[in-house]
Design an enzyme around this catalytic site. Structure first.
Site, PDB file in Angstrom:
ATOM      1  N   HIS A  53       3.320  -1.976   3.124  1.00  0.00           N
ATOM      2  CA  HIS A  53       3.880  -2.708   1.984  1.00  0.00           C
ATOM      3  C   HIS A  53       5.178  -3.399   2.380  1.00  0.00           C
ATOM      4  O   HIS A  53       5.766  -3.089   3.417  1.00  0.00           O
ATOM      5  CB  HIS A  53       4.184  -1.748   0.821  1.00  0.00           C
ATOM      6  CG  HIS A  53       5.311  -0.785   1.104  1.00  0.00           C
ATOM      7  ND1 HIS A  53       5.197   0.274   1.974  1.00  0.00           N
ATOM      8  CD2 HIS A  53       6.590  -0.756   0.650  1.00  0.00           C
ATOM      9  CE1 HIS A  53       6.343   0.933   2.032  1.00  0.00           C
ATOM     10  NE2 HIS A  53       7.208   0.320   1.246  1.00  0.00           N
ATOM     11  N   HIS A  57       6.246  -2.533   6.133  1.00  0.00           N
ATOM     12  CA  HIS A  57       6.516  -1.225   6.733  1.00  0.00           C
ATOM     13  C   HIS A  57       5.624  -0.160   6.117  1.00  0.00           C
ATOM     14  O   HIS A  57       5.015  -0.367   5.059  1.00  0.00           O
ATOM     15  CB  HIS A  57       7.997  -0.861   6.626  1.00  0.00           C
ATOM     16  CG  HIS A  57       8.554  -0.836   5.237  1.00  0.00           C
ATOM     17  ND1 HIS A  57       8.790  -1.973   4.490  1.00  0.00           N
ATOM     18  CD2 HIS A  57       8.928   0.197   4.440  1.00  0.00           C
ATOM     19  CE1 HIS A  57       9.290  -1.652   3.318  1.00  0.00           C
ATOM     20  NE2 HIS A  57       9.376  -0.324   3.242  1.00  0.00           N
TER      21      HIS A  57
HETATM   22  C1  SIN Z   1      10.295   2.839   2.354  1.00  0.00           C
HETATM   23  O1  SIN Z   1      11.292   2.139   2.261  1.00  0.00           O
HETATM   24  O2  SIN Z   1       9.198   2.462   1.969  1.00  0.00           O
HETATM   25  C2  SIN Z   1      10.415   4.172   3.046  1.00  0.00           C
HETATM   26  C3  SIN Z   1      10.478   3.995   4.513  1.00  0.00           C
HETATM   27  C4  SIN Z   1      10.561   5.306   5.236  1.00  0.00           C
HETATM   28  O3  SIN Z   1      10.752   6.346   4.590  1.00  0.00           O
HETATM   29  O4  SIN Z   1      10.453   5.299   6.459  1.00  0.00           O
END
Ligand code: SIN
Length: 291
Positions: free
Chosen positions: A117, A266
């Site tokens: 996302h 990510h």
């Molecule tokens: C996020 O911002 O979606 C969480 C990313 C993470 O916890 O690595």
């Protein structure tokens, strides 16, 4: 690989000599991510450091800073170098509205971001980027974050597909993370909904990137629902299943990672249950995105 894909890789990895005098920037892959050293993020940046850091950010899209001791205020000050802070949607009462706590423990039954996302793309002005600082990492490893390069995701598509996508827009619906789970958003949430081009230009570099986002993109407005579903499925699978797009960041305690929320998607990997992973995230306000 197709000739156009080879040319895209060459184009994205061929860079003029890098202008760094005050920081050290070590690429993690030729296509995505860099470790940055020579900076103490608890200190205010000099104008020269700021300029070099912005250049590194626009070149590598994901910057990793190790061994940083920063307070929440210093974290926010560093984020403020890149723009106004982007407040947390539905921040818990009494919490700092600019800080999102990221926490998974033995009691967790879901974690934030455990799927490909980008953040808040239903907003008219999606965030520029996020800075996540972890203080506790899982005791036996794991909890890495994956990133995918959306410039390259666009460039690896065939010229005919790119030309078609360039003409399309899609609706990003802030209610979708709830509705796809059979829930309704909380009544106090003023649900954002925005139509963005499917291919946008990066506001600072002007480079094109693929801008669809599985949890939020409900449909492509010019197509029938079955056509839209098929095309979005293909694009989401392309992002998830093309390893060349990907970077995997291994966390250590006191690592801060700053990613560009337009240039990359990510995915937080939850492979460490029942262990604890803990930190805080500050986001920077972005601008409206144009095709
Ligand atoms: C996020 O911002 O979606 C969480 C990313 C993470 O916890 O690595």
């Amino acid at each position: 690989m197709e000739e156009y894909a080879l040319q895209a890789v060459e184009r994205l990895t061929t860079r003029p000599a890098e202008p760094y005098e005050t920081i050290t920037v070590t690429p993690i892959t030729p296509l995505l991510g860099a470790e940055v050293s020579g900076l103490d993020l608890a200190e205010e940046l000099t104008p020269r450091q700021e300029k070099e850091l912005k250049h590194a950010f626009h070149t590598h899209h994901v910057l990793v800073f190790r061994d940083q001791d920063i307070t929440p205020e210093e974290h926010k000050r560093f984020a403020g170098v890149f723009g106004a802070l982007h407040p947390v949607a539905l921040a818990p009462e009494g919490s700092d509205p600019d800080i999102l706590e990221i926490k998974a423990t033995a009691e967790s039954r879901a974690v934030a971001g455990n799927g490909w996302h980008s953040d808040g793309t239903a907003d008219a002005e999606p965030s520029l980027g996020s800075m996540l600082y972890l203080t506790t990492v899982p005791q036996d490893g794991g909890g890495d974050t994956l990133f995918a390069n959306m410039h390259l995701a666009y460039e690896l598509l065939s010229p005919a597909m790119r030309a078609f996508l360039d003409t399309l827009t899609a609706l990003h619906d802030g209610a979708r993370p709830w509705t796809t789970a059979g829930l309704t958003p909380p009544p106090e949430y003023d649900v954002p909904r925005t139509e963005h081009p499917v291919v946008v230009r990066h506001p600072e570099t002007g480079r094109r990137l693929l801008f669809v986002n599985a949890p939020y993109t409900s449909h492509i407005t010019q197509l029938s629902r079955p056509e839209s579903d098929a095309l979005l499925d293909m694009l989401h699978a392309h992002i998830a299943r093309t390893p060349m797009l990907h970077l995997r960041v291994r966390w250590q305690p006191r690592t801060l990672v700053f990613w560009d929320n337009r240039s990359v998607q990510h995915h937080a990997i939850w492979d460490y249950f029942p262990h604890t992973r803990h930190g805080r995230r500050v986001a920077v306000q972005g601008t409206r995105l144009e095709g």
